[in-house]
Design a protein around this motif. Structure first.
Motif, short mmCIF file in Angstrom:
data_model
loop_
_atom_site.label_atom_id
_atom_site.label_comp_id
_atom_site.label_asym_id
_atom_site.label_seq_id
_atom_site.Cartn_x
_atom_site.Cartn_y
_atom_site.Cartn_z
N HIS A 99 -91.03 -11.42 43.42
CA HIS A 99 -90.77 -12.85 43.47
C HIS A 99 -89.55 -13.12 44.37
O HIS A 99 -88.53 -12.45 44.23
CB HIS A 99 -90.48 -13.40 42.06
N LYS A 100 -89.66 -14.08 45.25
CA LYS A 100 -88.51 -14.46 46.06
C LYS A 100 -87.49 -15.16 45.17
O LYS A 100 -87.86 -15.93 44.28
CB LYS A 100 -88.93 -15.39 47.19
N CYS A 101 -86.23 -14.89 45.39
CA CYS A 101 -85.23 -15.51 44.53
C CYS A 101 -84.01 -15.93 45.34
O CYS A 101 -83.63 -15.30 46.34
CB CYS A 101 -84.80 -14.58 43.40
N TYR A 125 -76.57 -14.82 39.32
CA TYR A 125 -77.87 -14.36 38.79
C TYR A 125 -78.99 -14.86 39.70
O TYR A 125 -78.84 -15.87 40.41
CB TYR A 125 -78.08 -14.85 37.36
N PRO A 126 -80.14 -14.15 39.71
CA PRO A 126 -81.25 -14.58 40.55
C PRO A 126 -81.96 -15.80 39.96
O PRO A 126 -82.11 -15.92 38.74
CB PRO A 126 -82.16 -13.36 40.57
N CYS A 127 -82.39 -16.68 40.84
CA CYS A 127 -83.13 -17.88 40.42
C CYS A 127 -84.48 -17.88 41.12
O CYS A 127 -84.56 -17.82 42.36
CB CYS A 127 -82.34 -19.14 40.79
N PHE A 128 -85.56 -17.95 40.33
CA PHE A 128 -86.92 -17.87 40.86
C PHE A 128 -87.61 -19.23 40.90
O PHE A 128 -88.79 -19.31 41.23
CB PHE A 128 -87.74 -16.91 39.97
N ARG A 149 -81.16 -18.43 31.62
CA ARG A 149 -81.56 -18.13 30.25
C ARG A 149 -82.60 -17.01 30.16
O ARG A 149 -83.03 -16.65 29.06
CB ARG A 149 -82.10 -19.39 29.59
N LEU A 150 -83.04 -16.47 31.29
CA LEU A 150 -84.00 -15.37 31.26
C LEU A 150 -83.37 -14.13 30.63
O LEU A 150 -82.17 -13.87 30.80
CB LEU A 150 -84.46 -15.01 32.68
N THR A 151 -84.17 -13.37 29.91
CA THR A 151 -83.67 -12.10 29.38
C THR A 151 -83.60 -11.08 30.51
O THR A 151 -84.19 -11.27 31.59
CB THR A 151 -84.60 -11.56 28.29
N ARG A 160 -76.63 -17.83 47.60
CA ARG A 160 -77.48 -17.22 48.61
C ARG A 160 -78.89 -17.74 48.44
O ARG A 160 -79.42 -17.76 47.33
CB ARG A 160 -77.48 -15.70 48.54
N ARG A 161 -79.48 -18.19 49.54
CA ARG A 161 -80.80 -18.79 49.49
C ARG A 161 -81.88 -17.72 49.35
O ARG A 161 -81.64 -16.53 49.54
CB ARG A 161 -81.05 -19.61 50.77
N SER A 162 -83.10 -18.18 49.03
CA SER A 162 -84.20 -17.24 48.83
C SER A 162 -84.61 -16.54 50.12
O SER A 162 -85.27 -15.49 50.08
CB SER A 162 -85.41 -17.97 48.23
#
Length: 314
Positions: free
Chosen positions: A151-153, A107-110, A137-139, A188-190
């Motif tokens: 947003h970069k993720c 999942y993407p992490c911001f 936990r984001l919807t 994978r990095r942003s």
């Protein structure tokens, strides 16, 4: 890649000149494979292209050959554009990244670095921060909004709240709860670069590596990597970890400090003298004496190698 009965590897990062600790790992990885009549692979781990250069990789290979630590396949002097440089394997990593995405395992992490440090506690053993699962936990709507907002993720893998175990060739049984002690880790990095944990698993599996010998500072990384082996359907290698070489104050040797780097060593000693000192530190010789790499092969034994870190610089 062809499979061998035993295939060891040395996979250095060409971010600076190798020091005595790097050579210690290279020598013992080489001896372990050769003592089993196995083969050796050299891979250049240059994912961080801002610090790793082709020139440094060429110097690294020259230093290994000067010591007599040869390899059977992998990166070759004077041949930079080949498959054994991680910086040239992004297309391969993408294939397996997409496989994980298709199974809803990432999942993407911001989160920004500052947010991560504020919300996370460093792991007791190595100081890395345990991710608290904020973006997991984001919807779906929140995630889509952030992605649409440019947003970069980074991308993280979902880890289970369970304890995994493996048997290290040197330190025996090792156990770790991925959720509590690692958290969902980055694959994978942003900036779009694939993370070391993902790249090293894919590379070792596809290149037929059956044995990974490396420093004990990477011991805690083994179970997250074994989790990736399982998810990607690969057969994992055996892992063996080595004590670190340290200065008298307990500080581990580092490239940035230029602790006994190969430039200094080559100006003062012969290859046989360097290898003899390392073999003595590893418990393979009773006293430092000039010796070739081939002469050390019959002397290699895990039982002789210390388990505690070794003072190499007084």
């Amino acid at each position: 890649m062809l499979k061998h009965t035993v295939c060891g590897r040395f996979a250095p990062s060409p971010s600076g000149r190798m020091h005595l600790g790097n050579i210690f790992c290279a020598l013992l990885a080489w001896l372990s494979a050769r003592a089993q009549s196995g083969t050796m692979l050299l891979r250049i781990e240059d994912l961080d292209t801002s610090r790793c250069t082709e020139e440094k990789a060429q110097v690294l290979m020259d230093d290994l050959l000067w010591l007599g630590l040869d390899w059977d396949y992998g990166a070759a002097p004077g041949k930079p554009a080949d498959e054994f440089y991680q910086s040239r394997r992004s297309g391969i990593y993408k294939k397996y990244f997409d496989m994980l995405a298709a199974q809803d395992l990432i999942y993407p992490c911001f989160c920004t670095r500052a947010e991560l440090h504020a919300a996370s506690a460093p792991h007791a053993s190595d100081g890395h921060f345990v991710y608290p699962g904020t973006c997991r936990r984001l919807t779906a709507a929140q995630r889509a909004a952030k992605l649409a907002g440019a947003h970069k993720c980074a991308w993280r893998i979902k880890v289970p709240d369970e304890t995994l175990t493996f048997n290290d060739l040197h330190y025996g049984t090792q156990s770790l709860n991925l959720a509590r002690e690692w958290g969902d880790f980055i694959v994978r990095r942003s900036d779009g670069i694939y993370a070391y944990q993902l790249a090293v698993v894919i590379d070792d599996a596809l290149m037929g590596v059956t044995e990974v010998i490396r420093g004990s500072d990477l011991l805690s990384s083994t179970l997250p990597q074994l989790y990736l082996y399982k998810l990607l359907g690969f057969t994992p290698p055996q892992f063996g970890h080595l004590p670190l070489l340290t200065a008298a104050d307990g500080r581990r040797l580092a490239k940035r400090d230029m602790d006994l780097d190969m430039g200094a060593l080559r100006s003062e000693f012969t290859p046989q003298q360097v290898l003899g000192q390392l073999a003595f530190l590893a418990g393979l010789l009773e006293r430092p004496e000039a010796v070739t790499a081939n002469e050390l092969i019959p002397l290699f034994s895990w039982e002789k190698i210390p388990r505690n870190n070794i003072t190499a610089v007084n």
